[in-house]
Every structure is written in C-alpha cells, then in structure tokens.
Design a protein around this motif. Structure first.
Motif, PDB file in Angstrom:
ATOM      1  N   LEU A   4     -10.193 -28.877 -10.627  1.00  0.00           N
ATOM      2  CA  LEU A   4     -10.458 -27.898  -9.560  1.00  0.00           C
ATOM      3  C   LEU A   4     -11.967 -27.671  -9.429  1.00  0.00           C
ATOM      4  O   LEU A   4     -12.498 -27.591  -8.319  1.00  0.00           O
ATOM      5  N   GLY A   5     -12.648 -27.579 -10.562  1.00  0.00           N
ATOM      6  CA  GLY A   5     -14.101 -27.400 -10.545  1.00  0.00           C
ATOM      7  C   GLY A   5     -14.808 -28.597  -9.916  1.00  0.00           C
ATOM      8  O   GLY A   5     -15.749 -28.443  -9.140  1.00  0.00           O
ATOM      9  N   LEU A   6     -14.312 -29.806 -10.234  1.00  0.00           N
ATOM     10  CA  LEU A   6     -14.931 -31.026  -9.692  1.00  0.00           C
ATOM     11  C   LEU A   6     -14.901 -31.060  -8.164  1.00  0.00           C
ATOM     12  O   LEU A   6     -15.823 -31.563  -7.525  1.00  0.00           O
ATOM     13  N   ARG A  22      -0.048 -29.274 -23.581  1.00  0.00           N
ATOM     14  CA  ARG A  22      -1.034 -28.325 -24.115  1.00  0.00           C
ATOM     15  C   ARG A  22      -2.397 -28.458 -23.442  1.00  0.00           C
ATOM     16  O   ARG A  22      -3.095 -27.482 -23.211  1.00  0.00           O
ATOM     17  N   SER A  23      -2.759 -29.697 -23.094  1.00  0.00           N
ATOM     18  CA  SER A  23      -4.115 -29.915 -22.564  1.00  0.00           C
ATOM     19  C   SER A  23      -4.179 -29.900 -21.035  1.00  0.00           C
ATOM     20  O   SER A  23      -5.270 -29.899 -20.462  1.00  0.00           O
ATOM     21  N   VAL A  24      -2.995 -29.876 -20.394  1.00  0.00           N
ATOM     22  CA  VAL A  24      -3.018 -30.096 -18.943  1.00  0.00           C
ATOM     23  C   VAL A  24      -3.690 -28.942 -18.178  1.00  0.00           C
ATOM     24  O   VAL A  24      -4.356 -29.178 -17.155  1.00  0.00           O
ATOM     25  N   ALA A  25      -3.565 -27.713 -18.684  1.00  0.00           N
ATOM     26  CA  ALA A  25      -4.180 -26.575 -17.967  1.00  0.00           C
ATOM     27  C   ALA A  25      -5.700 -26.732 -17.923  1.00  0.00           C
ATOM     28  O   ALA A  25      -6.338 -26.483 -16.884  1.00  0.00           O
ATOM     29  N   ALA A  26      -6.268 -27.178 -19.045  1.00  0.00           N
ATOM     30  CA  ALA A  26      -7.729 -27.375 -19.086  1.00  0.00           C
ATOM     31  C   ALA A  26      -8.137 -28.495 -18.140  1.00  0.00           C
ATOM     32  O   ALA A  26      -9.170 -28.422 -17.460  1.00  0.00           O
ATOM     33  N   ARG A  27      -7.296 -29.540 -18.075  1.00  0.00           N
ATOM     34  CA  ARG A  27      -7.597 -30.672 -17.184  1.00  0.00           C
ATOM     35  C   ARG A  27      -7.535 -30.238 -15.713  1.00  0.00           C
ATOM     36  O   ARG A  27      -8.382 -30.619 -14.910  1.00  0.00           O
ATOM     37  N   VAL A  28      -6.522 -29.412 -15.384  1.00  0.00           N
ATOM     38  CA  VAL A  28      -6.404 -28.910 -14.005  1.00  0.00           C
ATOM     39  C   VAL A  28      -7.635 -28.080 -13.651  1.00  0.00           C
ATOM     40  O   VAL A  28      -8.217 -28.217 -12.566  1.00  0.00           O
ATOM     41  N   SER A  29      -8.060 -27.230 -14.583  1.00  0.00           N
ATOM     42  CA  SER A  29      -9.240 -26.391 -14.351  1.00  0.00           C
ATOM     43  C   SER A  29     -10.479 -27.260 -14.115  1.00  0.00           C
ATOM     44  O   SER A  29     -11.279 -27.008 -13.210  1.00  0.00           O
ATOM     45  N   GLU A  30     -10.607 -28.321 -14.914  1.00  0.00           N
ATOM     46  CA  GLU A  30     -11.758 -29.224 -14.767  1.00  0.00           C
ATOM     47  C   GLU A  30     -11.743 -29.908 -13.391  1.00  0.00           C
ATOM     48  O   GLU A  30     -12.761 -29.992 -12.711  1.00  0.00           O
TER      49      GLU A  30
END
Ligand code: SF4
Length: 363
Positions: free
Chosen positions: A141-143, A131-139
């Motif tokens: 990518l931004g980094l 559930r949380s992995v998409a948000a982590r990937v987005s974070e």
C-alpha cells in the motif's frame, strides 16, 4: 541460464486468428487480430504498443500474459520458449508477468477488502504466510501511495485513480519482472493519469520492472517509453527508440497518429498527414499494404505487395515501400482522400448547400 544481453521477453512472429460466426450458422469467418508481430523487451525497459482501437494491441498483450493462446509464433521468457515449459515453470512465469487492466474495478472482487485483495496473490504464490501477510500488504500500500487504513475498505469506496493503485499493488504482490499495462490510464482524468504514470515510472526505477505499455494516448507514451511499436490492423508498421519515432516518424501511419495528437506548445507545427476513412475490418483486410486505402502516399505497388519491416540507421524498423524516399523528400500530404461512402455524403451535402444558397465548410 539468461545472460545480461538476453531480452526479458521476446515475441517471435506471433499471430492470432479468431473464428467468427458468419451470417448463417454454418458460415465461419476468420478474424485476423494479430499478424506475425515480433518484438523484445529488455529488463527495466518500457516498450509501448500504440494504435487505434481494434488494431490488435490488447490481443498481443493478452497473449504475453497467457490469457489468449497464440495461433502461431513463440513467446520466449529469458530465452526459453514458454510453450516448452513444465507446469511448475509456467506457474513461475505467470508470477513474473502480470497484467494491469484499463478498468481495475472490473478485476477487483467487490466483496473483498483491499487488504484481502492484495494479500490473496501473495499467499497464493507462497510469497507471504498468514503471519507476515499484513506487513506485506502495508508495504505494498505504501509503495503505491495508499495508507494502511485503506486496507479495511472495499473497492467501491475508492476513486478511479485509487482503484488503479490497488490494481498495481495487487500486481506487485507477486514480485513480477514484467507488467503488461493495458490502457491503464485511458479511463482516468488527465491530472490522475499523470499521477499514475509517475507512479509507474518511480516503481520501475525502484524495482527494475519492465513494462509493455498498451495505449492510444501518445503524450503518455512519450513520457513513459524507451521504445515504441506502432500497430495498424494487426501488424507492427514501425518500431524503434522513442526519440527517433517522435522526432522523425517514418511510416505515414505513425505520422498521421502524431499529427492527430494534441501539441503542448502553442504555435508548434507538425507535418500534416490526414487519414481518410475508418480502419478497415480485420475480417476483410485490404490486399498488399493494409494501410493503402487510407494512405495519402499509396502507389500501385502498395495494393499488391505486402511491405516487410526494413531497418533504418537509428535503430528503427519500418514496414513501408516508400519510407526512405519519403524521408529523403519530406512532402506535405496531398489533399485528403475520402472513402467512397464519405465522398458520396460530401457530394450530397455540397449539392444540398448549392441548392439552398448556404455555404458550408466541408472541403
Ligand atoms: Fe503508404 Fe504504400 Fe507505405 Fe503502405 S507501403 S504506408 S500504402 S506508401
């Protein structure tokens, strides 16, 4: 428990020998890739390992991340011997020490999207769930300066610099404390190199990362490092603070490396130390100081006695019998000493030129 003065990682007298097949199947030869090297890396510090191709710097990096087993010596992580860790602790160590490759394309599965490539290690180490992995990937990518829309694309759709950013995001996905960067920018254009180096610096500031930065590009090393270790034929010949090494290189090999590097300021002068010949084979290293066949300052003692690292006042260690004497009386290198084969070729050229009456510019 590590205190604040404990290095994050320590390499203690690490060596690596490989067994190599000889001319005949029953012949075995020993290739000594890394010899008895020691260094430590503090939290938030960048130590650069520099030297010519084949000097053993990549083998040293691979030992630190567990891809190559040392033949002897110890690796300590926060003061604990890695060899004595339980499998659970070793799993933790692999999360803490990550590797960035020179060619990120070779390490990225071409059938996986960038989002899946970055999510995979985070899921594997339990640092995100479905559930949380998409948000982590987005974070992540931004980094690394990429956008969310890049998550659905495949590695072949990106440039070299973008692929290196994906490799960095994948390494960051497991929240490491140390990243071994093995020539991460040497395959990139100069302008892209600067972007990746600046990215690594800003990530270090934001996340408190430590780096072992392996490179033969001295301008990059100067920009990124706190300390520098110079390797020659498997040995560390000089190690110390970046400022001291670049301002006053003490070992003749360090001087030659710096003399060969391009200078940004036109008209700037450097001490001339010119290397003769190629690096000898690690299958048959020279006796005594391994650098002596190419060193313009070699004396008889250098051929029989291996120099050990001795410390200077500015925090550096140097492995050379003559470094204090040379530092006290800096001199121009004597004329270039060519290897016997090169000297033979030059003599042939000179004779041919003398016979034809043409002048050629070989000295
Ligand atoms: Fe040169 Fe001798 Fe020093 Fe080796 S020990 S770097 S050969 S002067």
């Amino acid at each position: 428990m590590a205190d604040s003065t404990t290095p994050l990682l320590t390499a203690d007298r690490l060596s690596k020998q490989f067994s190599v097949a000889g001319t005949w199947p029953w012949q075995k030869r020993v290739l000594s890739a890394v010899n008895d090297i020691s260094f430590s890396i503090a939290p938030g510090e960048t130590l650069s390992l520099v030297g010519e191709s084949g000097c053993g710097k990549s083998t040293a990096g691979r030992m630190l991340v567990g891809l190559t087993t040392p033949s002897s010596g110890r690796i300590l992580f926060e003061g604990r011997d890695v060899a004595a860790l339980s499998s659970r602790q070793r799993h933790d160590l692999h999360r803490n020490v990550q590797l960035i490759f020179q060619d990120p394309y070779g390490s990225l599965n071409p059938r996986m999207t960038v989002g899946d490539l970055i999510a995979e290690p985070a899921l594997l180490f339990g640092l995100a769930d479905k559930r949380s992995v998409a948000a982590r990937v987005s974070e992540l990518l931004g980094l690394v300066g990429l956008a969310d829309r890049h998550a659905d694309r495949y590695p072949h759709e990106f440039s070299g610099g973008q692929r290196q950013r994906i490799g960095i995001a994948r390494a960051l996905a497991v929240e490491p404390r140390l990243i071994v960067c093995d020539e991460p920018v040497s395959a990139l254009d100069v302008s892209v190199q600067a972007q990746i180096v600046n990215l690594l610096r800003s990530l270090q500031d934001r996340l408190g990362l430590s780096y072992l930065f392996i490179s033969h590009g001295l301008s990059v090393v100067r920009h990124l490092s706190h300390r520098v270790a110079v390797m020659y034929l498997g040995n560390i010949v000089e190690i110390g603070p970046k400022g001291a090494i670049f301002a006053r290189p003490a070992h003749p090999y360090t001087q030659a490396l710096l003399a060969a590097a391009p200078v940004a300021r036109p008209g700037a002068r450097r001490a001339r130390v010119v290397l003769a010949g190629d690096m000898p084979s690690p299958l048959n290293p020279p006796s005594g100081c391994r650098f002596h066949p190419r060193c313009p300052f070699a004396i008889e003692r250098c051929q029989r006695e291996i120099p050990t690292l001795t410390s200077g006042e500015d925090g550096r260690l140097v492995a050379c019998h003559r470094w204090r004497e040379l530092a006290a009386h800096p001199a121009e290198a004597p004329s270039v000493r060519h290897s016997p084969r090169t000297a033979q070729l030059l003599a042939l050229y000179r004779n041919a030129a003398a016979g034809s009456g043409h002048r050629i510019g070989i000295s």
